[in-house]
Write an enzyme that holds these catalytic residues in place. Sequence first.
Site, PDB file in Angstrom:
ATOM      1  N   CYS A 132       1.921  16.991  -9.743  1.00  0.00           N
ATOM      2  CA  CYS A 132       1.276  17.061 -11.056  1.00  0.00           C
ATOM      3  C   CYS A 132       0.249  15.936 -11.157  1.00  0.00           C
ATOM      4  O   CYS A 132       0.587  14.819 -11.557  1.00  0.00           O
ATOM      5  CB  CYS A 132       2.311  16.964 -12.177  1.00  0.00           C
ATOM      6  SG  CYS A 132       1.507  17.034 -13.794  1.00  0.00           S
ATOM      7  N   CYS A 135      -0.125  14.343 -14.583  1.00  0.00           N
ATOM      8  CA  CYS A 135       0.981  13.481 -15.037  1.00  0.00           C
ATOM      9  C   CYS A 135       0.983  12.147 -14.290  1.00  0.00           C
ATOM     10  O   CYS A 135       1.373  11.123 -14.846  1.00  0.00           O
ATOM     11  CB  CYS A 135       2.346  14.111 -14.783  1.00  0.00           C
ATOM     12  SG  CYS A 135       2.466  15.849 -15.038  1.00  0.00           S
ATOM     13  N   ASP A 136       0.617  12.159 -13.006  1.00  0.00           N
ATOM     14  CA  ASP A 136       0.856  10.993 -12.167  1.00  0.00           C
ATOM     15  C   ASP A 136      -0.391  10.185 -11.807  1.00  0.00           C
ATOM     16  O   ASP A 136      -0.280   9.107 -11.219  1.00  0.00           O
ATOM     17  CB  ASP A 136       1.567  11.427 -10.872  1.00  0.00           C
ATOM     18  CG  ASP A 136       2.909  12.061 -11.177  1.00  0.00           C
ATOM     19  OD1 ASP A 136       3.577  11.576 -12.104  1.00  0.00           O
ATOM     20  OD2 ASP A 136       3.290  13.037 -10.515  1.00  0.00           O
TER      21      ASP A 136
END
Length: 307
Positions: A132, A135-136
């Site tokens: 992701c 997200c990261d």
Amino acid sequence: MEDVIIIGLGCAGYTAAIYSARYKLKTFLVGAEAGGMGNTAAEVGNWPGEIEIRGPDLMDKFKAHAESFKEQVTLKIAFVKDVMKIDGGFRVLMEGNESVEGKTVIFATGSNKRHLGVPGEAEFSGKGVTYCATCDAFFYKNKTVAVIGGGDSAVEGAAIAAQVAAKVYLIHRKNTFRAEPYWVDKVKEKKNVEFVLERNLVQILGDKKVTGIKLDKPWNGSETLTVDGVFIEIGSNPAVDLPKKLGCEIDELGFLKVDQAQRTSVPGIFGAGDLTSGSNHFAQFTTAAGEATVAANSAFNFLQSGH
Ligand code: NDP
């Protein structure tokens, strides 16, 4: 016994719960993670009424809306282990061996990120390999990362990563993108993104964590690129294990087969969102919400008339 059990806490699950509550159905809404795949959208610009909103913020609003029906909706965060047919309905077994029974079930379980299956991927998962980018990316401030794929997730992910990372390689096996042109243009504007096209990642290199990647063909004279992180964004597989086990038909592409009323092949079981064959397999917040609306209406009709 509940009237309807909705499995999945993403856009489809929450929408189905909102409709089912307004039909005054006793509704049990359960899923492993509040927000589901919706949480992975850094920026949502195609949800009508919201010119721009973060995915997690939109999901929080959906959750609050579903929970506002205090008398109709019970929301539970739990992994669903199994669903079985019982007399007059279904039993849903959750982690901790808790269970709930319902007359109908709506599967809104979405999809699971695909893996590449190359050497080093499993070994460095969580040590530089993630699934992701949006997200990261935050963890790779001033570092070099590679994003793999050519769909919306990869291209949007590369745009987000470029905001924090020093350098982003966007690696795609073709020279054309299936992603929305909006995102492709956004990435092209970024000076720190290098498009590595018509190349496949064949190995992830590292020691204790990722240090580089190996390509199938040289790029600028070398088969290896030095990177600190690899975001694999090559699409998702529909999460159909539970409906499949219950005997629901699966289409030739692996999606839960539904008709125009979001009915599966098993009476009393409906599907909505990214796991289904509906909406021309186009996974969007809007299509998930539309399918969930129809699924809740169909569950209501089923409870009224038995079909
Ligand atoms: P997609 O299936 O759309 O794209 C997957 C990409 O990965 C494709 O470019 C594909 O290549 C590539 N790929 C697949 N397998 C491999 C492999 N083994 N090796 C190398 N490359 C591979 O997945 P997404 O996650 O991007 O999107 C899924 C759905 O979610 C779509 O419907 C999308 O529109 C939606 N979505 C929407 C967003 C938005 O609207 N903002 C954001 C994120 C997702 P190829 O092109 O060659 O097939």
